[in-house]
Write a protein that holds these residues in place. Sequence first.
Motif, PDB file in Angstrom:
ATOM      1  N   PRO A 223      -2.924  14.160  -3.560  1.00 24.13           N
ATOM      2  CA  PRO A 223      -3.092  15.537  -4.059  1.00 24.13           C
ATOM      3  C   PRO A 223      -4.555  15.868  -4.331  1.00 24.13           C
TER       4      PRO A 223
ATOM      5  N   LEU B 292      -3.975  10.101   3.864  1.00 23.97           N
ATOM      6  CA  LEU B 292      -3.051   9.540   2.869  1.00 23.97           C
ATOM      7  C   LEU B 292      -2.236  10.617   2.163  1.00 23.97           C
TER       8      LEU B 292
ATOM      9  N   LEU C  30       1.021   6.696  -6.713  1.00 27.55           N
ATOM     10  CA  LEU C  30      -0.120   7.584  -6.987  1.00 27.55           C
ATOM     11  C   LEU C  30       0.279   9.056  -6.891  1.00 27.55           C
ATOM     12  N   LYS C  31       1.249   9.331  -6.021  1.00 24.58           N
ATOM     13  CA  LYS C  31       1.657  10.730  -5.823  1.00 24.58           C
ATOM     14  C   LYS C  31       2.667  11.200  -6.870  1.00 24.58           C
TER      15      LYS C  31
ATOM     16  N   PHE D 208       0.834  -1.205   0.000  1.00 24.46           N
ATOM     17  CA  PHE D 208       0.000   0.000   0.000  1.00 24.46           C
ATOM     18  C   PHE D 208       0.870   1.256   0.000  1.00 24.46           C
TER      19      PHE D 208
ATOM     20  N   ARG E 268      -1.363  15.682 -14.489  1.00 30.64           N
ATOM     21  CA  ARG E 268      -1.379  15.772 -13.019  1.00 30.64           C
ATOM     22  C   ARG E 268      -1.170  14.402 -12.383  1.00 30.64           C
ATOM     23  N   PRO E 269      -0.816  14.377 -11.097  1.00 26.01           N
ATOM     24  CA  PRO E 269      -0.585  13.077 -10.450  1.00 26.01           C
ATOM     25  C   PRO E 269      -1.856  12.224 -10.499  1.00 26.01           C
TER      26      PRO E 269
ATOM     27  N   LEU F 193       0.835   4.100  -2.788  1.00 28.65           N
ATOM     28  CA  LEU F 193       0.587   5.512  -2.499  1.00 28.65           C
ATOM     29  C   LEU F 193       1.684   6.390  -3.097  1.00 28.65           C
TER      30      LEU F 193
ATOM     31  N   GLY G 275      -2.901  10.221  -8.465  1.00 29.24           N
ATOM     32  CA  GLY G 275      -3.512  10.178  -7.128  1.00 29.24           C
ATOM     33  C   GLY G 275      -4.485  11.309  -6.877  1.00 29.24           C
ATOM     34  N   SER G 276      -4.589  12.252  -7.814  1.00 29.31           N
ATOM     35  CA  SER G 276      -5.575  13.322  -7.651  1.00 29.31           C
ATOM     36  C   SER G 276      -6.936  12.899  -8.195  1.00 29.31           C
TER      37      SER G 276
ATOM     38  N   ALA H  70      -8.491   4.994  -0.179  1.00 37.73           N
ATOM     39  CA  ALA H  70      -9.017   5.289   1.159  1.00 37.73           C
ATOM     40  C   ALA H  70      -9.721   4.061   1.739  1.00 37.73           C
ATOM     41  N   HIS H  71     -10.443   3.335   0.887  1.00 42.91           N
ATOM     42  CA  HIS H  71     -11.089   2.106   1.365  1.00 42.91           C
ATOM     43  C   HIS H  71     -10.026   1.093   1.810  1.00 42.91           C
TER      44      HIS H  71
ATOM     45  N   GLN I 138      -8.567   7.661  -5.559  1.00 41.89           N
ATOM     46  CA  GLN I 138      -8.536   8.101  -4.153  1.00 41.89           C
ATOM     47  C   GLN I 138      -9.478   7.267  -3.286  1.00 41.89           C
ATOM     48  N   HIS I 139     -10.683   7.029  -3.795  1.00 41.51           N
ATOM     49  CA  HIS I 139     -11.655   6.297  -2.972  1.00 41.51           C
ATOM     50  C   HIS I 139     -11.225   4.853  -2.760  1.00 41.51           C
TER      51      HIS I 139
ATOM     52  N   ILE J  65     -10.246  10.976   4.085  1.00 40.50           N
ATOM     53  CA  ILE J  65      -9.139  10.037   4.321  1.00 40.50           C
ATOM     54  C   ILE J  65      -8.061  10.227   3.251  1.00 40.50           C
TER      55      ILE J  65
ATOM     56  N   GLN K  88     -10.360  10.985  -8.275  1.00 41.25           N
ATOM     57  CA  GLN K  88     -11.208  10.468  -7.190  1.00 41.25           C
ATOM     58  C   GLN K  88     -11.450   8.961  -7.314  1.00 41.25           C
TER      59      GLN K  88
ATOM     60  N   PHE L  49      -7.084   1.724   2.905  1.00 41.75           N
ATOM     61  CA  PHE L  49      -6.531   2.172   4.185  1.00 41.75           C
ATOM     62  C   PHE L  49      -7.367   1.624   5.346  1.00 41.75           C
ATOM     63  N   CYS L  50      -8.697   1.724   5.215  1.00 44.79           N
ATOM     64  CA  CYS L  50      -9.584   1.239   6.282  1.00 44.79           C
ATOM     65  C   CYS L  50      -9.408  -0.272   6.474  1.00 44.79           C
TER      66      CYS L  50
END
Lengths: 379, 398
Positions: free
Chosen positions: B396, B393, A264-265, A257, A272-273, A261, A275-276, A285-286, A281-282, B388, A278, A288-289
């Motif tokens: 950006p 995290l 993604l950055k 992970f 653009r990256p 990440l 990781g921007s 974030a899921h 991102q979602h 989150i 959505q 991560f949980c």
Amino acid sequence: MSLALTDDERMIRDSAEGFFAEHAPVAELRRLRDAKDPVGFDRALWVKMAEMGFAGVAIPEAFGGAGLGMVAAGLIQEAIGRNLSLSPFLSTAILSATILARGGSEEQKAALLPRMAAAELVVALAADEAPRHAPAHVATRAEASGNGFRLTGTKPFVLDGHVADRLIVAARTSGDDRDPAGITLFLVDPKAEGVTVERRSMVDSRNAARVTLHAVQVDGADVIGAVGEGYALLEAALDAGRACLAAEMLGVADRAFAMTLDYLKTREQFGRPIGSFQALQHRAAHLFCEIELAKSVTLKALRALDEGDARAPVFASLAKAKVGEVARLATNEGVQMHGGIGMTDDADIGFYMKRARAAAETFGDSAFHGDRIARIMRY
Amino acid sequence: MDETAELADFRAETRAWLEANCPEEMRQPVRSDSDICWGGRRFVFSSPAQKLWLERMAERGWTVPEWPREYGGGGLSKAEARILGQEMRRIRARPPLSSFGIWMLGPALLKYGNEAQKREHLPKIARGEIRWCQGYSEPGAGSDLASLRTSAVLEGDHYIVNGQKIWTSYADRADWIFCLVRTDPEAPKHLGISFLLFDMESPGVSTAPIRLISGSSPFCQTFFDNVRVPKENLVGAPGRGWEIAKYLLTHEREMIGGMDSGAAEGRDGIAQVAKRALGVGEDGTLPDSMLRTDIIRQEIDSWAFALTMERVKDEAKAGQGTGALSSMLKYYGTELNKRRMELMMSLEGTESLLWEGKDREGDLARAWLRSRANSIEGGTSEIQLNIIAKNVLGLPAA
């Protein structure tokens, strides 16, 4: 007990992480794989692990170990997972050490445990016979013979079997092929007549030998624990192994992970990256949980084992089931989010996905452990 | 674990006091909304015991055990409050008072309120004299809460409030409102917001309940038409209300996320419900294997989540707070609770569909419908995932 790590435990975690990052990072796995190393791990590393007290972490101090227990063992294996380090830690320091420390005679313990803690012996567990984990499924027979037994059968998945100095073999002294009662554990010398060991290299660059036993004569003194009552001992070792595998998969998931990440950055598309976006991102974030949940069930299982909690088998299964799913999700998402790069052998993320799959299959996947939880809870 | 002598004494005294003072009726499980004491000027106690229990607990400050004594609290340490909680659970004592004042406004006032505001409002919350509601969402400001437009314009010593709020829980029963208002329409949207307190009986305030898919109306539309609010009722500095709003939302999210207590403690797990509903076959397993698999997966996640709540608490206690986890707890807990309700409906089959009947009310169908709001209120699941991604995290901005 608290689900926060104590200061001592945090020190073990940090020193294990530092040790494996320095001595056995992913590059070392790659080197051993490319060299088709005959041992499959670095023996010098295993000796260093003994010096650190890792090899004897679950062996009582009276037998030369560190006697630190399963939380410490899990923290070590989590660091192993983060770095994909190769060693006989699981086979020798967890599975075999647990069986011998719990069920071994004084003579067996004195003869083997100190040498295992000192990295002088690799001891492998030859239990599973079916491709899908079913620990009571033992068709290998042990017929009474002379002052001992004669063993015949096949064990297709013996971790570190090709370099083992001793095998612990589950064989049937009575009952039918799927009966938990009637299983006996034996110490077997792999050099004994009738033993064939075939090295099989797996998708995760680890080894699981196929061990064939043909009328192998063992002595009565080589029985571990009581005749016909090996299943409880085997389950105790497997639960320790499952909890430690959960810890390893947690390390695998967490590092995969973190790598994802980073990607993604830094990776840019459409100016653009990535990781921007959505959509990514979602999912991140899921994930991560899910990894946070994996941390909790892993520590609970390890604590329950240390405390002798009667529910330890349930918690071991909970951890193995949940973290297995999470590690596979984390590594599969990792490969997907790395895009084409994730499919290349040059990228490390693929190694993590391979290990997550292998560790999830070892000693029961989520379906096996979900069913086991339900059966223990009577539904 | 060994307790210090002082804590052991505290436990013994607390136990004796609760035994002597908690009415027998207040040791029964909460069965309906009327068993919950919300307090407030217009609250009608469902029994003399409910009133007595509130008065006795409030006298000791134990409706809000950890608040300072000068504001009506019990002044207890964390360890003492934990013991009080344990002793109350031991005799199954009901909470003497439930309110948004205790859960949400109180913590925010303790952190951001001035001395006069704390002395005025906190004791009334502690004693259950004033019932509060929360004025956050607006018809045009849901997920994008900071775009709210209810205005408060300073005229002399008063703010003049105009606008409309929506989803105001129990606004029709509340005495006062804590409300986000725009005091500076020129400032960037997060910096023009202030946190204002006012009486719902003020001229110009009106409410209209909203009927939901569950048939009940816990939420209202709330309208403000030239409402005059004394300027000393603004909490913190003008234009700094967003910080207070976020702090308060953290408390709200933890509360909503905590609703899935799972199989770990107390409440029956879904597996026990399934066993009662379906029975087990000859091999001791649930008869419907696909449903059984769904239940096992739910139990695994529910248990893992309960252990995570426990770990987060333990880490906070040990000073290892990883922080910023309230969004995770809110997201995961509410999604789990929705899955749980879907399974509960499946287990009851066509019986789950009952809306009104002779022998029983359609509680399950209503609870199922209510649960759908869990992942919308207090910030949707998607908003939690955004938070989150950004705050935890460090991904950006989109």
